[in-house]
Design an enzyme around this catalytic site. Structure first.
Site, PDB file in Angstrom:
ATOM      1  N   HIS A  68      36.113  36.557  45.655  1.00 13.61           N
ATOM      2  CA  HIS A  68      37.440  36.027  45.319  1.00 13.61           C
ATOM      3  C   HIS A  68      38.458  36.318  46.412  1.00 13.61           C
ATOM      4  O   HIS A  68      38.496  37.404  46.984  1.00 13.61           O
ATOM      5  CB  HIS A  68      37.909  36.514  43.951  1.00 13.61           C
ATOM      6  CG  HIS A  68      38.290  37.960  43.849  1.00 13.61           C
ATOM      7  ND1 HIS A  68      39.567  38.405  44.120  1.00 13.61           N
ATOM      8  CD2 HIS A  68      37.583  39.049  43.465  1.00 13.61           C
ATOM      9  CE1 HIS A  68      39.630  39.709  43.912  1.00 13.61           C
ATOM     10  NE2 HIS A  68      38.450  40.132  43.515  1.00 13.61           N
ATOM     11  N   ASP A 182      40.251  45.027  47.940  1.00 15.05           N
ATOM     12  CA  ASP A 182      39.730  44.255  46.817  1.00 15.05           C
ATOM     13  C   ASP A 182      40.510  42.940  46.781  1.00 15.05           C
ATOM     14  O   ASP A 182      41.647  42.911  46.316  1.00 15.05           O
ATOM     15  CB  ASP A 182      39.910  45.044  45.515  1.00 15.05           C
ATOM     16  CG  ASP A 182      39.597  44.247  44.267  1.00 15.05           C
ATOM     17  OD1 ASP A 182      38.945  43.206  44.373  1.00 15.05           O
ATOM     18  OD2 ASP A 182      40.030  44.675  43.171  1.00 15.05           O
ATOM     19  N   GLU A 214      40.678  35.190  40.365  1.00 12.10           N
ATOM     20  CA  GLU A 214      39.882  36.240  39.720  1.00 12.10           C
ATOM     21  C   GLU A 214      40.787  37.287  39.080  1.00 12.10           C
ATOM     22  O   GLU A 214      40.530  37.749  37.968  1.00 12.10           O
ATOM     23  CB  GLU A 214      38.934  36.888  40.737  1.00 12.10           C
ATOM     24  CG  GLU A 214      37.851  37.755  40.123  1.00 12.10           C
ATOM     25  CD  GLU A 214      38.209  39.246  40.033  1.00 12.10           C
ATOM     26  OE1 GLU A 214      37.358  40.026  39.575  1.00 12.10           O
ATOM     27  OE2 GLU A 214      39.337  39.623  40.425  1.00 12.10           O
ATOM     28  N   GLU A 215      41.846  37.660  39.775  1.00 18.59           N
ATOM     29  CA  GLU A 215      42.737  38.700  39.256  1.00 18.59           C
ATOM     30  C   GLU A 215      43.618  38.193  38.113  1.00 18.59           C
ATOM     31  O   GLU A 215      44.273  38.978  37.441  1.00 18.59           O
ATOM     32  CB  GLU A 215      43.615  39.253  40.380  1.00 18.59           C
ATOM     33  CG  GLU A 215      42.864  39.907  41.541  1.00 18.59           C
ATOM     34  CD  GLU A 215      42.187  41.214  41.174  1.00 18.59           C
ATOM     35  OE1 GLU A 215      42.253  41.623  39.995  1.00 18.59           O
ATOM     36  OE2 GLU A 215      41.586  41.838  42.068  1.00 18.59           O
ATOM     37  N   ASP A 237      31.894  41.734  45.435  1.00 16.51           N
ATOM     38  CA  ASP A 237      33.172  42.328  45.058  1.00 16.51           C
ATOM     39  C   ASP A 237      33.085  43.836  45.295  1.00 16.51           C
ATOM     40  O   ASP A 237      31.997  44.390  45.453  1.00 16.51           O
ATOM     41  CB  ASP A 237      33.489  42.036  43.594  1.00 16.51           C
ATOM     42  CG  ASP A 237      34.982  42.007  43.299  1.00 16.51           C
ATOM     43  OD1 ASP A 237      35.736  42.665  44.032  1.00 16.51           O
ATOM     44  OD2 ASP A 237      35.378  41.350  42.329  1.00 16.51           O
ATOM     45  N   HIS A 331      43.229  48.471  43.301  1.00 18.66           N
ATOM     46  CA  HIS A 331      44.447  47.890  42.724  1.00 18.66           C
ATOM     47  C   HIS A 331      45.719  48.637  43.120  1.00 18.66           C
ATOM     48  O   HIS A 331      46.803  48.287  42.651  1.00 18.66           O
ATOM     49  CB  HIS A 331      44.355  47.768  41.202  1.00 18.66           C
ATOM     50  CG  HIS A 331      43.452  46.660  40.762  1.00 18.66           C
ATOM     51  ND1 HIS A 331      43.551  46.058  39.521  1.00 18.66           N
ATOM     52  CD2 HIS A 331      42.431  46.031  41.392  1.00 18.66           C
ATOM     53  CE1 HIS A 331      42.632  45.108  39.411  1.00 18.66           C
ATOM     54  NE2 HIS A 331      41.924  45.086  40.538  1.00 18.66           N
TER      55      HIS A 331
END
Length: 364
Positions: A68, A182, A214-215, A237, A331
């Site tokens: 992603h 990420d 994706e997020e 990922d 994150h």
């Protein structure tokens, strides 16, 4: 795979802002690399960047390898009369890291405006607030503006994308930290794999894909799968490293010890979905790792999932597996990875694809 090439890709993409739903700059970058390799490439209606590597065996299964392109962040929710900006979160934001964090806001023309999340000065913070995590709805962004009109004149309106201020920093050895590792690490692996596949074509036709959203809701990759109709899907990922002092004993994934393979992931927080890989994919990945002399780390966890969870459900079912390079501090504005893991993940995926032919047995 040359590590200097991977490092350049990773640096370039970590410095590109691409909030979920606003991946155009990332898609343009990946398309430029794919087309430079001579691959047939297109960006679909949803925004996924899809490139085709034709295989030498037309009877071999069709494979989709994807990562992603988007990152989590915020959207402008409200602009105050005095120029301060309120936020709505997009994705799994850890609120405790936000006060004092530099951010950038994307204008309607695509320019980026610097700002920071405000934080109450320590000297005037009451004792009862000093150890409390402030909800994001109470926070604000300061871009130096003194009025709402000044903000609007910059091209910032409600709904404008907001991301952590992009950065890429080299640490000791082959380790780096910065924003959106990420999943720019995953995108780097996909680009590296595209290079290897154009140098030595696989038997199976392989689609290398940068996916979107994706997020946000994990479903952008479904749109790519619907046009590709793969028999096999591999999500690339970041795997949650558990080698820091606060996570020791939680798992067995460490930076610098090679790619990870997920044997189980499940969100468990409202999204009742996850992935248990197809047993044949696990066997093939282990065989490939052994032949390539690559250490393969194993992970199993609750609390997260990837867009593979939805791709696997397309059509009558897709044989699927999650692979990636370990990532620390996911994150947050300062995620970290080891370039050696990215390099070995590229090599592992190339070896895995070597195992896929029209003669391969895929029994459960």
């Amino acid at each position: 795979m040359r590590m200097d090439r991977l490092e350049k890709y990773l640096r370039d993409m970590m410095l590109i802002p691409a909030l979920a739903g606003h991946e155009q700059k990332m898609a343009a970058y990946m398309k430029n690399v794919f087309t430079g390799l001579g691959l047939e490439t297109f960006i679909d209606t949803f925004g996924n960047c899809i490139a085709k590597v034709p295989g030498t065996d037309p009877e071999a299964p069709k494979v989709m390898v994807f990562s992603h392109m988007d990152q989590l962040g915020f959207l402008v929710r409200r602009i105050e009369d005095d120029g301060f900006i309120r936020l709505e979160r997009l994705g799994g934001i850890p609120e405790k890291v936000l006060p004092g964090t530099p951010v950038q806001i994307q204008t309607e023309s695509g320019d980026m405006v610097d700002g920071l999340v405000g934080v109450k000065s320590h000297h005037v913070t009451p004792p009862e607030e000093k150890y409390v995590v402030e909800p994001y709805m109470n926070l604000y962004v300061d871009i130096g503006a003194t009025s709402r009109q000044q903000v609007v004149d910059l091209g910032i309106e409600v709904g404008a994308p907001v991301v952590y201020k992009p950065q890429f920093v080299k640490m000791q050895g082959t380790r780096i930290y910065g924003t959106s590792v990420d999943n720019r690490a995953g995108c780097t692996i996909v680009l590296g794999l595209a290079h290897k596949l154009t140098e030595k074509r696989p038997k199976a036709t392989v689609y290398v894909v940068g996916t979107v959203q994706e997020e946000f809701n994990l479903r952008g990759a479904m749109m790519a799968a619907r046009s590709i109709k793969p028999d096999i899907a591999v999500s690339v990922d970041g795997g949650g490293a558990t080698d820091t002092p606060d996570l020791k004993g939680r798992g067995e994934i460490s930076l610098g010890n090679g790619p990870h393979m997920s044997l189980y992931n499940f969100h468990g927080r409202g999204t009742l979905n996850g992935t248990i890989p197809h047993p044949a994919m696990v066997r093939l990945m282990q065989t490939a790792a052994k032949k390539a002399n690559i250490a393969l780390q194993r992970g199993a966890s609750i609390g997260g999932l990837t867009d593979l969870a939805y791709v696997q459900l397309e059509g009558t079912g897709v044989m699927s597996i999650d692979i990636g390079a370990p990532v620390r501090y996911a994150h947050s504005p300062v995620e970290s990875c080891d370039l050696r893991d990215l390099e070995q993940t590229v090599d592992l995926l190339a070896a895995f694809l070597d195992e896929i032919t029209s003669e391969t047995v895929f029994t459960r």
